[in-house]
Design an enzyme around this catalytic site. Structure first.
Site, PDB file in Angstrom:
ATOM      1  N   ASP A   1      16.071  59.447  36.548  1.00  0.00           N
ATOM      2  CA  ASP A   1      15.751  60.552  35.635  1.00  0.00           C
ATOM      3  C   ASP A   1      14.571  61.373  36.126  1.00  0.00           C
ATOM      4  OD1 ASP A   1      17.829  59.799  33.888  1.00  0.00           O
ATOM      5  OD2 ASP A   1      16.568  58.192  33.126  1.00  0.00           O
TER       6      ASP A   1
ATOM      7  N   ASP B   1      14.207  56.797  42.136  1.00  0.00           N
ATOM      8  CA  ASP B   1      14.348  56.816  40.682  1.00  0.00           C
ATOM      9  C   ASP B   1      15.509  57.747  40.284  1.00  0.00           C
ATOM     10  OD1 ASP B   1      13.721  56.615  37.938  1.00  0.00           O
ATOM     11  OD2 ASP B   1      12.371  58.343  38.062  1.00  0.00           O
TER      12      ASP B   1
END
Lengths: 174, 174
Positions: B9, B7
């Site tokens: 953020d 991922d």
């Protein structure tokens, strides 16, 4: 519920027609529907124009308002009742396509949630039971069954599960 | 070669710090690193400011030049030698993030090809052996092993495989 991933260009969106339209605009040469159906536009234009065609796809307006492939709206809507539908497009190569593709999907397939839209490159990252795509390269490491959607550039390729149009997708999956 | 999806953020890009910086800019209230590490910023601001915080993420500049999470560069580079690395970010919710995220990855992780970048929503579409993410919701239907990366908003959640920082990712996977 089984899951189908569906490509955009040449499967639900007619990018090939856009290439032909822009080529006609720039070089005043028109191809028949039959020519476009049976050939890749790259093989119809003289070699000195191939780079021009390729560049079209990087233009800001290229992916705007593409025609929907015949039957796609009706069949995808019906598939959506029996399958989990994801759109999986190799948009990463064309950052100019990011916003137009999202808008196009909102316009023509408004019931497909943003959660089910995927921009990627290598589609072996897709976890689905079926992938409907015009490009066999995406099937090589794909975890599910690749369904080859006929396009001018793949017409002579061997692939065991091929559909020539959206009616054949309906017959195969519904 | 096993595959890791990572991922962006709160895992490799510090979006939480950007929220805090903009909140400080607008409301002259600063939170300590300790506060930000142990809390979600949404839980630190008064209720009348929660919608302001949420709106920040839709601003054109929000995803530009985010700080890289400590250790992410070094550990992802080393993982890249032993695993197939994909970046998988739920960018579809934030179309304003599409171009900044791509540029950010080019700047900080230039060896990750565009073919291995995925913008999606529901990450159950990801076919990988591991998914390193700060959001447990993505693990529920994920085909591989979810690795929860600690963030202020998940600190009290139960998940069997948790890493608190990139050094712990190294210890787990290398």
């Amino acid at each position: 519920m089984k899951r189908i991933a569906i490509d955009m260009d040449e499967v639900i969106a007619d990018a090939h027609l856009r290439f032909a339209d822009w080529y006609k605009r720039d070089y005043h040469k028109e191809f028949s529907a039959e020519q476009l159906h049976s050939n890749y536009i790259m093989d119809l234009v003289p070699s000195e124009h191939k780079s021009v065609i390729k560049e079209y796809a990087f233009h800001d307006d290229f992916f705007k308002d593409l025609a929907v492939m015949p039957g796609a709206k009706e069949v995808v809507r019906d598939l959506h009742e029996k399958y989990e539908i994801f759109i999986a497009t190799a948009a990463m190569e064309f950052p100019n396509s990011f916003l137009p593709k999202l808008q196009w999907l909102k316009d023509h397939f408004p019931y497909i949630s943003w959660t089910n839209i995927v921009y990627c490159g290598d589609k072996s990252i897709i976890n689905a039971d079926y992938l409907i795509d015009d490009n066999v390269k995406h099937f090589k490491r794909f975890i599910g069954q690749g369904v080859l959607f006929t396009a001018g550039h793949n017409i002579n390729l061997d692939w065991k599960v091929r559909v020539n149009n959206w009616q054949e997708v309906r017959a195969l999956l519904l």
